[in-house]
Every structure is written in structure tokens, then in C-alpha cells.
Design an enzyme around this catalytic site. Structure first.
Site, PDB file in Angstrom:
ATOM      1  N   PRO A   2     -11.794  57.598   2.887  1.00  0.00           N
ATOM      2  CA  PRO A   2     -12.495  56.378   2.564  1.00  0.00           C
ATOM      3  C   PRO A   2     -13.250  55.858   3.746  1.00  0.00           C
ATOM      4  O   PRO A   2     -12.718  55.668   4.818  1.00  0.00           O
ATOM      5  CB  PRO A   2     -11.374  55.418   2.218  1.00  0.00           C
ATOM      6  CG  PRO A   2     -10.132  56.032   2.751  1.00  0.00           C
ATOM      7  CD  PRO A   2     -10.475  57.325   3.370  1.00  0.00           C
ATOM      8  N   GLU A   3     -14.491  55.627   3.488  1.00  0.00           N
ATOM      9  CA  GLU A   3     -15.336  54.905   4.434  1.00  0.00           C
ATOM     10  C   GLU A   3     -15.668  53.579   3.770  1.00  0.00           C
ATOM     11  O   GLU A   3     -15.112  53.244   2.735  1.00  0.00           O
ATOM     12  CB  GLU A   3     -16.582  55.738   4.759  1.00  0.00           C
ATOM     13  CG  GLU A   3     -16.217  57.115   5.325  1.00  0.00           C
ATOM     14  CD  GLU A   3     -17.409  57.982   5.675  1.00  0.00           C
ATOM     15  OE1 GLU A   3     -18.460  57.419   6.027  1.00  0.00           O
ATOM     16  OE2 GLU A   3     -17.290  59.205   5.594  1.00  0.00           O
TER      17      GLU A   3
END
Length: 274
Positions: A2-3
Site C-alpha cells: 500500500p502506498e
DNA sequence: CCAGCCCCCTGTCGGC
DNA sequence: TGCCGACAGGGGGCTG
């Protein structure tokens, strides 16, 4: 996983089911996930507090309670979802923390690789004081971006991924922003022109906004809290597209290593600088 | 200051 | 088929 776009999608997906709930207790089976305070104090302080709001800072999820903030970092493989206490879920095999809430509901933190961390703090500012500006906020001005680059000689991609420089950009969206700006990922920061810098300041935000619009990238384990996949990966220009034709010029996308991370680029659209 | 390497973990994939 | 190394969206730490 996840960014920033994936974390933002998770926050949006959880808000409705969490806000107003009261946390009654917690369970964990992998102590290192509980970063601070120690598990006993964590559970004791958490119990009884009601969820007021959800937010995000960089890649950190912020769950504001009455007296503290529950902070969660998903790292590579973390997933969050809300279920009934007795309900089974496909990701339960890797659940290491459960937050038990009123109404018989549970917030579960599943984390295959066990890199994720949870924090409970009454001083979020201090906990996250190491983070640079939020790229989608007004804090992220061209001037501040340019100042942060002054005097640097490292590869631009490694700087984009430094959280103290900009919060929330990771391996995927660094590659995507650099492609959109026509900049080779290994370019030394001091070789960038004023035009490069202005373009990149813009494309960082464009790449992140595209990611949010498509509800994040589901390449491996990432899912939205409702279990559905995001579609951001279907819109990538370079990430994961090694040997596929560039969407702009048809040249085969190349893969190399920059700062120990797989790095994708178009050799035609992002020529090497000397 | 920064490149390069280690570590934390588990699962998947490609090559032999 | 089986084994083995490389690699995966993150980040902290150390050395030179």
C-alpha cells in the site's frame, strides 16, 4: 502493497463502519505488531474509547478516538476489514490483531508478512513528525519541493520514495510519476532542470490521484476493506509492464534496479541523462 | 550525503 | 515433480 492511494482507499472504505463504534477490547497473537505502547497498556487504554474520525497521513491510517489515536501502518501485506465477531473471512489465516467493538463487530488486521505495525498515541504529531509534506495538500508547494532537492545528488527515484521528503509515495507511484514527467529514474537530482522539477511536482499528484480514482492497485494481497480489488494496476504506464509496449511510443518497457527496488521505465520516453 | 547491503516475514514464481 | 533462489507495494539500521 500500500502506498498513498491504497491507504486512502482503505480509510474511505472503513470510515462508515467504524465511526461512532466503541472499542471494547483487543486480541493479538504476534506481539511485534504492537509497536507501542506494550500490549497490556495498549489494550487497557484502548478499551472504552469511541471512534470519532478516520484519516490518513502518508501511508499511516489514523483512527481518532476520544483520548488517543490508533495508528496503523500496513507495510507490505497488511489488510483491514470489519466483520461480525463470529464471521469468517478469507484473510483470517493471517490475522494478528482483532479490535472488538460494540454491536458484535470486529476490525481485523491481517498481515501475511508481519511487517505491519499498530500504535496508540495521544500525540500523533510527534509520532509522525518525521514525515514530509502531504503531496495532495497545499503544503506540497513547488518551492518546498525544489528546496528539498537542493544540493542532493542521489537518484531522483530514491528521493521520491523517502518519506521525510514526501509522505506516501512508494515504489509504484514513483515509477509512474517519473514516466509521466519523462524523467529517467536514475537521474541525479542535481541534473534535473527547472522544467523537470515543475513537471514532476505536477505528475506526482497526477499519478497519486489516478491511483485513488481507481481505488488502489491490487497486484498481490491488497484488497479494499469490502474485499474487492482496486483497478489502479490496469492504468499503469510502466509498473509491472516489463517488455510490454510503452503506451506512448510502443518501445518495450525496461526494468532495472534503483535503490534496491525494481524500477520500470521507458528508455525512449525517459532517456538517460549524462 | 549516499550507495549498498543487512534485517524483519511469508508466499509465489521461474529456471534447472 | 522437486528444489532453490529471486523477488514482492515498506522501512530501519549499519558500513564504507
Amino acid at each position: 502493497m500500500p502506498e498513498l492511494p491504497e491507504v486512502e482507499t482503505v480509510v474511505r472504505g472503513l470510515s462508515e463502519s467504524l465511526i461512532g463504534r466503541r472499542i471494547e477490547g483487543m486480541w493479538q497473537d504476534w506481539a511485534p505488531t504492537i509497536h507501542s505502547p506494550a500490549p497490556d497498556e495498549f489494550a487497557a487504554r484502548l478499551a472504552g474509547q469511541q471512534v470519532r474520525a478516520l484519516g490518513r497521513r502518508g501511508k499511516y491510517i489514523l483512527i481518532a478516538l476520544e483520548h488517543d489515536t490508533l495508528v496503523i501502518h500496513l507495510k507490505m501485506s497488511g489488510r483491514l476489514y470489519v466483520t461480525d465477531a463470529d464471521e469468517e473471512h478469507e484473510a483470517d489465516r493471517w490475522v494478528h490483531v482483532r479490535f472488538e467493538m460494540d454491536g458484535g463487530r470486529q476490525l481485523r488486521f491481517s498481515d501475511l508478512r508481519k511487517f505491519g505495525r499498530v500504535y496508540l498515541t495521544d500525540d500523533v504529531e510527534r509520532l509522525l513528525s518525521h514525515l514530509g509534506p502531504e503531496p495532495l495538500s497545499d503544503d506540497f508547494t513547488l518551492g518546498r519541493f525544489r528546496d528539498g532537492m537542493r544540493g542532493r545528488k542521489r537518484a531522483i527515484k530514491s528521493l521520491l520514495m523517502a518519506q521525510e521528503f514526501i509522505a506516501g509515495v512508494g515504489n509504484i507511484y514513483a515509477d509512474e510519476a517519473l514516466f509521466r514527467a519523462g524523467i529517467h529514474p536514475a537521474t541525479r537530482v542535481d541534473l534535473l532542470t527547472e522544467g523537470d522539477t515543475a513537471a514532476l511536482h505536477q505528475t506526482i499528484r497526477e499519478a497519486l490521484l489516478a491511483g485513488i480514482k481507481h481505488e488502489g492497485a491490487s497486484i498481490g494481497w491488497y484488497r479494499k476493506p469490502d474485499g474487492d480489488k482496486g483497478n489502479s494496476q490496469d492504468h499503469f504506464y510502466v509498473y509491472g509492464r516489463t517488455n510490454l509496449p510503452c503506451r506512448h511510443c510502443g518501445t518495450a518497457i525496461n526494468k532495472m534496479r534503483v535503490a534496491q527496488r525494481g524500477t520500470h521505465f521507458c528508455p525512449q520516453c525517459q532517456p538517460e541523462r549524462v
